[in-house]
Design a protein around this motif. Structure first.
Motif, PDB file in Angstrom:
ATOM      1  N   ASP A  76       0.814  -1.222   0.000  1.00 45.74           N
ATOM      2  CA  ASP A  76       0.000   0.000   0.000  1.00 45.74           C
ATOM      3  C   ASP A  76       0.847   1.271   0.000  1.00 45.74           C
ATOM      4  O   ASP A  76       0.328   2.369   0.218  1.00 45.74           O
ATOM      5  N   GLU A  77       2.141   1.123  -0.262  1.00 43.04           N
ATOM      6  CA  GLU A  77       3.032   2.289  -0.319  1.00 43.04           C
ATOM      7  C   GLU A  77       3.505   2.501  -1.747  1.00 43.04           C
ATOM      8  O   GLU A  77       3.824   1.562  -2.467  1.00 43.04           O
ATOM      9  N   PHE A  78       3.538   3.770  -2.137  1.00 46.19           N
ATOM     10  CA  PHE A  78       4.075   4.143  -3.446  1.00 46.19           C
ATOM     11  C   PHE A  78       5.368   4.916  -3.240  1.00 46.19           C
ATOM     12  O   PHE A  78       5.436   5.820  -2.405  1.00 46.19           O
ATOM     13  N   ILE A  79       6.399   4.548  -4.002  1.00 46.84           N
ATOM     14  CA  ILE A  79       7.669   5.259  -3.993  1.00 46.84           C
ATOM     15  C   ILE A  79       7.801   5.981  -5.327  1.00 46.84           C
ATOM     16  O   ILE A  79       7.695   5.361  -6.392  1.00 46.84           O
ATOM     17  N   LEU A  80       8.019   7.285  -5.282  1.00 47.09           N
ATOM     18  CA  LEU A  80       8.232   8.073  -6.491  1.00 47.09           C
ATOM     19  C   LEU A  80       9.681   8.539  -6.513  1.00 47.09           C
ATOM     20  O   LEU A  80      10.161   9.134  -5.540  1.00 47.09           O
ATOM     21  N   ILE A  81      10.376   8.263  -7.607  1.00 44.46           N
ATOM     22  CA  ILE A  81      11.736   8.759  -7.770  1.00 44.46           C
ATOM     23  C   ILE A  81      11.728   9.793  -8.885  1.00 44.46           C
ATOM     24  O   ILE A  81      11.411   9.490 -10.040  1.00 44.46           O
ATOM     25  N   VAL A  82      12.053  11.032  -8.507  1.00 45.36           N
ATOM     26  CA  VAL A  82      11.911  12.180  -9.403  1.00 45.36           C
ATOM     27  C   VAL A  82      13.276  12.818  -9.655  1.00 45.36           C
ATOM     28  O   VAL A  82      14.252  12.554  -8.941  1.00 45.36           O
ATOM     29  N   ASN A  83      13.333  13.681 -10.650  1.00 46.82           N
ATOM     30  CA  ASN A  83      14.582  14.341 -10.988  1.00 46.82           C
ATOM     31  C   ASN A  83      15.002  15.331  -9.897  1.00 46.82           C
ATOM     32  O   ASN A  83      14.167  16.049  -9.336  1.00 46.82           O
ATOM     33  N   ALA A  84      16.302  15.370  -9.645  1.00 45.58           N
ATOM     34  CA  ALA A  84      16.831  16.191  -8.551  1.00 45.58           C
ATOM     35  C   ALA A  84      16.486  17.662  -8.719  1.00 45.58           C
ATOM     36  O   ALA A  84      16.104  18.341  -7.757  1.00 45.58           O
ATOM     37  N   SER A  85      16.612  18.168  -9.935  1.00 49.09           N
ATOM     38  CA  SER A  85      16.388  19.597 -10.165  1.00 49.09           C
ATOM     39  C   SER A  85      14.924  19.989 -10.000  1.00 49.09           C
ATOM     40  O   SER A  85      14.608  21.184  -9.840  1.00 49.09           O
ATOM     41  N   ASN A  86      14.025  19.010 -10.015  1.00 54.56           N
ATOM     42  CA  ASN A  86      12.593  19.284  -9.925  1.00 54.56           C
ATOM     43  C   ASN A  86      11.980  18.883  -8.592  1.00 54.56           C
ATOM     44  O   ASN A  86      10.765  19.015  -8.404  1.00 54.56           O
ATOM     45  N   LYS A  87      12.792  18.397  -7.680  1.00 54.79           N
ATOM     46  CA  LYS A  87      12.274  17.800  -6.448  1.00 54.79           C
ATOM     47  C   LYS A  87      11.353  18.746  -5.682  1.00 54.79           C
ATOM     48  O   LYS A  87      10.246  18.349  -5.291  1.00 54.79           O
ATOM     49  N   ASP A  88      11.775  19.970  -5.464  1.00 53.04           N
ATOM     50  CA  ASP A  88      10.990  20.893  -4.643  1.00 53.04           C
ATOM     51  C   ASP A  88       9.659  21.246  -5.307  1.00 53.04           C
ATOM     52  O   ASP A  88       8.608  21.260  -4.658  1.00 53.04           O
ATOM     53  N   LYS A  89       9.702  21.543  -6.611  1.00 47.50           N
ATOM     54  CA  LYS A  89       8.455  21.930  -7.287  1.00 47.50           C
ATOM     55  C   LYS A  89       7.527  20.719  -7.442  1.00 47.50           C
ATOM     56  O   LYS A  89       6.303  20.871  -7.379  1.00 47.50           O
ATOM     57  N   ASP A  90       8.095  19.522  -7.634  1.00 46.83           N
ATOM     58  CA  ASP A  90       7.276  18.302  -7.696  1.00 46.83           C
ATOM     59  C   ASP A  90       6.528  18.097  -6.388  1.00 46.83           C
ATOM     60  O   ASP A  90       5.318  17.841  -6.375  1.00 46.83           O
ATOM     61  N   LEU A  91       7.267  18.194  -5.287  1.00 45.19           N
ATOM     62  CA  LEU A  91       6.668  17.971  -3.973  1.00 45.19           C
ATOM     63  C   LEU A  91       5.570  18.988  -3.701  1.00 45.19           C
ATOM     64  O   LEU A  91       4.489  18.625  -3.199  1.00 45.19           O
ATOM     65  N   LYS A  92       5.816  20.255  -4.031  1.00 44.81           N
ATOM     66  CA  LYS A  92       4.809  21.295  -3.812  1.00 44.81           C
ATOM     67  C   LYS A  92       3.561  21.010  -4.649  1.00 44.81           C
ATOM     68  O   LYS A  92       2.433  21.136  -4.150  1.00 44.81           O
ATOM     69  N   TRP A  93       3.743  20.618  -5.905  1.00 42.54           N
ATOM     70  CA  TRP A  93       2.600  20.340  -6.777  1.00 42.54           C
ATOM     71  C   TRP A  93       1.771  19.170  -6.234  1.00 42.54           C
ATOM     72  O   TRP A  93       0.537  19.230  -6.205  1.00 42.54           O
ATOM     73  N   ILE A  94       2.450  18.135  -5.788  1.00 43.86           N
ATOM     74  CA  ILE A  94       1.749  16.958  -5.257  1.00 43.86           C
ATOM     75  C   ILE A  94       0.982  17.329  -3.987  1.00 43.86           C
ATOM     76  O   ILE A  94      -0.186  16.968  -3.824  1.00 43.86           O
ATOM     77  N   ILE A  95       1.636  18.051  -3.083  1.00 44.77           N
ATOM     78  CA  ILE A  95       0.975  18.443  -1.830  1.00 44.77           C
ATOM     79  C   ILE A  95      -0.195  19.390  -2.099  1.00 44.77           C
ATOM     80  O   ILE A  95      -1.281  19.237  -1.527  1.00 44.77           O
TER      81      ILE A  95
END
Length: 257
Positions: free
Chosen positions: A108-127
């Protein structure tokens, strides 16, 4: 001057005489003392190990988190079975690519591996797009490290170094209680060769890296990583895809469901 981040393996890179450069806010090895051609041939003919600990790693859990992820990612996450992985895209409301990533499901856990340069904006968009308080979104990048072991002999090299039997289909993943500690292993990669990624606590991954290096696994830098992905036709964020390029223009229609 902005101080650059360092992965937990930085000291080892310096000891291996790596040429260090700035990449996505990190000091990363672009090549080692044996040279680019030697590193390239190691991955194509034998095995090499990459430090990819600069990548962002998110853990997402909670009731209906699969439906939430299916809403914000381009591929059909509801089809993702336990122990499987999927390549997918995080897009903005205009269809531009915020990032490309690999999502893994372990129960029941999902692991997302994202690009380093986009980490902060990815996390903000998801949240920002999560309206369910029961879904827990955690950035575990700072406490974990990630290495990629790629090449035709990668499976046997990992099995010998970790004293395990590794039987994974392409785009599959598993959690293992190894002699080094708990690790997450996936059979994915960015080179087109047989390959695996190992994720775990930074101390665990450092020990595994040292074991692989002592077992004559060639360390590989970013220069060869880019050559390998170009040969395979894999997209690199900021080159073939970005927020002003939609997946169809990038020939990534096959990851839209």
């Amino acid at each position: 001057m902005l101080e650059l981040n360092k992965t937990s393996l930085y000291k080892s890179h310096v000891e291996l005489n790596a040429k260090m450069v700035e990449f996505a806010g990190y000091l990363m090895p672009i090549q080692y003392s044996r040279g680019i051609q030697d590193e390239y041939m190691a991955v194509r003919k034998d095995v090499g190990v990459f430090d990819v600990s600069h990548m962002g790693v998110f853990s997402i859990k909670g009731e209906n988190c699969d439906e939430f992820l299916n809403n914000i990612l381009s591929n059909n996450i509801t089809k993702l079975q336990n122990g499987k992985a999927m390549y997918t895209l995080l897009c903005n409301r205009e269809g531009g690519v915020i990032d490309d990533l690999i999502i893994y499901r372990i129960h029941d856990e999902f692991i997302l591996i994202v690009n380093a340069s986009n980490k902060d904006k990815d996390l903000k968009w998801i949240i920002d797009n999560n309206l369910n308080e029961g879904i827990k979104i955690n950035d575990i990048s700072a406490n974990t490290s990630l290495v990629a072991i790629q090449g035709p002999n990668s499976k046997s090299k990992i099995e010998n170094a970790l004293n395990i039997d590794l039987d994974l289909d392409f785009y599959s993943c598993i959690k293992i209680d190894s002699d080094y500690g708990n690790i997450f292993i996936a059979r994915t990669g960015y080179t087109g060769e047989l390959g695996f990624e190992i994720l775990g606590d930074s101390s665990v991954i450092n020990n595994i890296w040292n074991q692989l290096i002592s077992n004559q696994t060639t360390p590989i830098g970013l220069a060869v990583r880019d050559i390998l992905r170009i040969e395979m036709g894999y997209c690199l964020y900021g080159h073939e895809i970005d927020e002003n390029i939609n997946p169809l223009d990038a020939r990534l229609g096959w990851v839209i469901d």
